[in-house]
Write an enzyme that holds these catalytic residues in place. Structure first.
Site, PDB file in Angstrom:
ATOM      1  N   ASP A 146       2.862   2.377   2.527  1.00  0.00           N
ATOM      2  CA  ASP A 146       3.133   2.993   3.834  1.00  0.00           C
ATOM      3  C   ASP A 146       3.540   1.922   4.834  1.00  0.00           C
ATOM      4  O   ASP A 146       2.790   0.975   5.048  1.00  0.00           O
ATOM      5  CB  ASP A 146       1.843   3.625   4.428  1.00  0.00           C
TER       6      ASP A 146
ATOM      7  N   CYS B 150       0.815  -1.215   0.000  1.00  0.00           N
ATOM      8  CA  CYS B 150       0.000   0.000   0.000  1.00  0.00           C
ATOM      9  C   CYS B 150       0.845   1.261   0.000  1.00  0.00           C
ATOM     10  O   CYS B 150       0.315   2.366  -0.098  1.00  0.00           O
ATOM     11  CB  CYS B 150      -0.924   0.018   1.214  1.00  0.00           C
TER      12      CYS B 150
ATOM     13  N   CYS C 124      -3.046   8.171   6.806  1.00  0.00           N
ATOM     14  CA  CYS C 124      -1.695   8.227   7.378  1.00  0.00           C
ATOM     15  C   CYS C 124      -1.759   8.517   8.869  1.00  0.00           C
ATOM     16  O   CYS C 124      -0.983   7.974   9.652  1.00  0.00           O
ATOM     17  CB  CYS C 124      -0.852   9.302   6.692  1.00  0.00           C
TER      18      CYS C 124
ATOM     19  N   CYS D 131       4.654   8.403   2.062  1.00  0.00           N
ATOM     20  CA  CYS D 131       4.576   9.734   1.470  1.00  0.00           C
ATOM     21  C   CYS D 131       4.877  10.806   2.520  1.00  0.00           C
ATOM     22  O   CYS D 131       5.146  10.503   3.681  1.00  0.00           O
ATOM     23  CB  CYS D 131       3.181   9.940   0.899  1.00  0.00           C
TER      24      CYS D 131
END
Lengths: 384, 124
Positions: B35, B33, B102, B58
């Protein structure tokens, strides 16, 4: 002024000098509607027809085969939807590839919802299709083959002339999305054996919101936009005179400067320099690739992070990582060439134009290794 | 797209690294994914005396890791467990909607490290 190194010319280009010059008379002098009979309308009409002649010449077409549109996306929509309608008595089967632009992919998906069957050809690690697989995929009810001339993310140039020859031999219409190729490599519709071809003005120094659809004489597409009868009644709407003038001037200027030998030299310097970074990889075809596209993956880093740090140094670039888009999946192109998700997340595309200098390349070669190292230092995946 | 606070924590992340003497370690997310967050904690007397993180992801993933570790450093376990993804996002002056996951990851990372600590306590 803050340093700016623009290496995202595959996303869009600045207006070329030729295009800028070409539009000036139409801003506030010859601003008439091309359909009006008085002088400034006739001048605008003349601008459109001159532009058409220039585009005809630049792509080796014949008069009457070039239509102006609002861009590559519209041209792709028009070509594919109209070809599907045009061939519906013959069948409802279309062939395309796994690395097309969303303007093609999503148009095909909309046709699938309306009963069309689409065969998607896979690609190898370089982004090339297998021509035998294409031959085998053609059926009696195949009405269209659509394959891009060159890929926007990895720069791979596909063998369009050979694909076109196969399509012609089997009596199937052939469309190519040449948006990324036009102005960067020579294009001749007769050599390429294409029936339809899409171009976009802002990829070669023209304006955003301008495009071309080439339709070979004898291919009778139904009208795409109904209205006042412009563009031979196939694509109505008052002509974007300024955008059309810019597109033609930009295309002719770009075509006159091919081949882009010096861009290729700088691109190859960039590639050689960046591949010195450990566990970095070139994506796309190492030989048959667009002059301006240098595309990579860097293991254990995520693309958006790379873009943000590059932006901090004034460098504009792109990534096919999921995090640089709204979706959670990385680019379909990178997955199609066989990259696992975790590698595809670490992609970077640098796309050059003739305006980029050797100093620009030096600057990126100086900055990027440190950026990758910094991100790897904080990555739980990275082990030296 | 990102607030100044997110950019600050992304470009100058706090508490990056590993802790050799960590007694709470949590890893959440997955590379597929895009992360992965790994949190290292040193917990003494019910308090998070030190904390580090390593993150693959990111700008928002790095910034939320940095902010979350700042917010629980020196706090008690209970206070750390009360940390919500919303609080992390607010402390960063907001996140774009598609990046809210996130902050969820950061909250989960903190909880995973504490969970590991408790499980180790049970074994001993």
């Amino acid at each position: 002024m803050k340093k700016l190194v623009y290496l995202d010319n595959a996303a869009t280009t600045k207006i070329s000098n030729a295009a800028r010059e070409a539009v000036l008379p139409y801003l506030s002098e010859s601003y008439g509607n091309p359909s009006s009979i008085y002088s400034i309308g006739r001048e605008a009409k003349k601008a459109v027809e001159n532009a058409r002649a220039v585009v005809v010449e630049a792509i080796g077409a014949t008069p009457g085969e070039v239509y102006f549109t609002s861009g590559g996306t519209e041209s792709d929509n028009w070509a594919i939807k109209s070809a599907a309608l045009y061939g519906k008595n013959k069948g409802k089967h279309i062939i395309s590839t796994a690395i097309e632009h969303p303007a093609v992919i999503n148009t095909l998906k909309s046709l699938e919802k309306n009963g069309y069957k689409v065969t998607i050809l896979g690609v190898n690690q370089h982004g090339q299709i297998d021509l035998n697989e294409l031959r085998d995929a053609i059926r009696n009810d195949t009405v269209l083959i659509t394959v891009m001339t060159a890929n926007n993310e990895i720069g791979t140039i596909l063998p369009i002339a050979e694909i076109g020859a196969i399509a012609r031999e089997r009596g199937v219409l052939f469309h190519t999305d040449a948006v990324q190729a036009a102005g960067h490599i020579p294009l001749s519709v007769s050599d390429m054996n294409v029936d339809m071809m899409s171009l976009s003005g802002h990829k070669f120094g023209g304006m955003k919101g301008t495009g071309v659809l080439y339709v070979k004489k004898g291919v009778r597409l139904p009208p795409f936009i109904h209205g006042g009868g412009q563009e031979r009644s196939l694509r109505s709407g008052t002509e974007n005179v300024i955008g059309i003038a810019a597109l033609a001037a930009a295309l002719s200027d770009a075509a006159s400067r091919l081949p882009l030998t010096d861009v290729v030299r700088k691109r190859d310097r960039l590639i050689a320099g960046l591949l010195k970074i450990p566990r970095s990889h070139l994506t796309g075809d190492p030989v048959n690739r667009l002059p301006g596209i240098a595309s990579f993956t860097f293991e254990c880093v995520e693309g958006e992070s790379v873009l943000l740090l590059l932006d901090g140094c004034g460098v504009c670039a792109s990534s096919g990582s999921a995090c640089s888009s709204a979706s959670l999946d990385p680019s379909h192109v990178l997955l199609a060439i066989g990259l696992p998700h975790e590698i595809a997340h670490g992609s970077l595309r640098l796309s050059l134009s003739e305006d980029n200098t050797d100093e620009d390349i030096d600057y990126v070669l100086e900055k990027l290794p440190g950026i990758i190292a910094k991100l790897r230092d904080m990555s739980p995946l990275w082990h030296e | 797209m990102y607030s100044d606070k997110v950019m600050d924590h992304f470009t100058n992340p706090r508490n990056v690294g590993e802790l050799v003497n960590a007694n709470g370690i949590g890893e959440v997310g997955n590379a597929k994914c895009g992360d992965i967050m790994k949190i290292y904690m040193k917990i003494e007397n019910d308090t998070i005396s030190d904390i580090r993180f390593k993150t693959f992801g990111c700008g928002a993933a790095v910034a939320t890791s940095s902010m979350a570790t700042e917010m629980v450093k020196g706090k008690t376990i209970q206070e750390a467990l009360d940390l919500t993804n919303k609080a992390v996002a607010e402390a960063l002056e907001g996140l774009p909607p598609e990046k809210l996951h996130c902050s969820v990851l950061a909250e989960e990372g903190i909880k995973a490290a504490i969970d590991y600590y408790y499980k180790r306590q049970d074994v001993q």
